[in-house]
Write an enzyme that holds these catalytic residues in place. Structure first.
Site, PDB file in Angstrom:
ATOM      1  N   GLY A  11       0.822  -1.216   0.000  1.00 46.57           N
ATOM      2  CA  GLY A  11       0.000   0.000   0.000  1.00 46.57           C
ATOM      3  C   GLY A  11       0.846   1.251   0.000  1.00 46.57           C
ATOM      4  CE1 TYR A  63      -7.377   1.139  10.480  1.00 49.92           C
ATOM      5  CE2 TYR A  63      -7.383   2.102  12.681  1.00 49.92           C
ATOM      6  CZ  TYR A  63      -6.782   1.939  11.447  1.00 49.92           C
ATOM      7  OH  TYR A  63      -5.583   2.563  11.183  1.00 49.92           O
ATOM      8  CB  ALA A  67     -11.206  -6.267  15.877  1.00 51.34           C
TER       9      ALA A  67
END
Ligand code: NAP
Length: 242
Positions: free
Chosen positions: A11, A152, A154
């Protein structure tokens, strides 16, 4: 000491990932730049201007087979996988009572399973090399929790558990695995928040400024350089969590 090493960053077309790719390029690392939808020519040129190779590879880290083929290709074309930064991440914020199964699954699949996929396939290469540094992008909300981010938080808490377990498994062969837990960093991910949400954040940051992508990139380089740190979570958050 990082000159000539191969750094794989997921990313990495923008935001924190791009800053990390540039920081490693400035250290003399050849860069494997994974991107999801698109990457600009300027980004690739900026990296190459550091005098290193930049290998852009499009793909979705949540796809187990993509992760396998990416790492196989890197090993074949670059010769080694020295540094892996699992940066790719998404948010799909919603209050628990209204969160859909898709909102939960997509965040877990990209953030947590994506990290697993990449670590899973990089580990065999790094174990054979008897060296390597894995750096995973967690978040302060993985430590503190956050209303509206059950999915998010978690995923990021999962990344912390994964990081410590991988660190223990790979340590005997000299491979390190650490996590960075950024606080509030100014990127596209946080640009969607309202002014009110941003001001609320600022009020709980002792250093009284938002994080910049370079603040996170410096922590990634630090972990890659220090081969005697493993299983750690470094908060880079202006003092938000202490
Ligand atoms: P960003 O600007 O939204 O960048 C996230 C990058 O991940 C994008 O380039 C995106 O590509 C890519 N990506 C998304 N899904 C992907 C997939 N399935 N496969 C491969 N790449 C994928 O966000 P950022 O703020 O730089 O965040 C980077 C990391 O830091 C994330 O893990 C995030 O959770 C973490 N983090 C950020 C903050 C913050 O305050 N910004 C705080 C704590 C942690 P596309 O846009 O093409 O999909």
């Amino acid at each position: 000491m990082l000159k000539g090493k191969t750094a794989v960053i997921t990313g990495a077309a923008k935001g924190i990932g791009k800053a990390i790719a540039l920081a490693f390029a400035k250290e003399g690392c050849n860069i494997v730049l994974n991107y999801h939808s698109s990457v600009s020519d300027e980004t690739i040129q900026e990296i190459e201007a550091c005098g290193v190779t930049c290998m852009p590879v499009q793909g979705d880290v949540s796809d187990f087979d993509f992760a396998a083929s990416l790492l196989k290709q890197v090993k074949k074309e670059m010769g080694s996988v020295d540094i892996l930064v699992n940066n790719a991440g998404i948010t799909r914020d919603m209050l628990l009572m209204r969160m859909s199964e898709e909102e939960f699954d997509s965040v877990i699949n990209t953030n947590l399973k994506g990290t697993f996929n990449m670590v899973r396939h990089a580990s065999s290469i790094m174990l054979k090399q008897r060296s390597g540094a894995i750096i995973n992008m967690a978040s302060v909300v993985g430590v503190m929790g956050n209303a509206g981010q059950v999915n998010y938080a978690a995923s990021k808490a999962g990344i912390i558990g994964l990081t410590k377990s991988v660190a223990k498994e790979l340590a005997p062969r000299g491979v390190t695995c650490n996590a960075i837990a950024p606080g509030f960093v100014e990127t596209d991910m946080t640009a969607v928040l309202t002014d009110e949400q941003k001001e609320k954040m600022l009020s709980v940051i002792p250093l009284k400024r938002y994080g910049q992508v370079e603040d996170i990139a410096k922590a990634a380089v630090f972990f890659a350089k220090n081969t005697y740190i493993t299983g750690q979570v470094l908060n880079v958050d202006g003092g938000m969590v202490m």
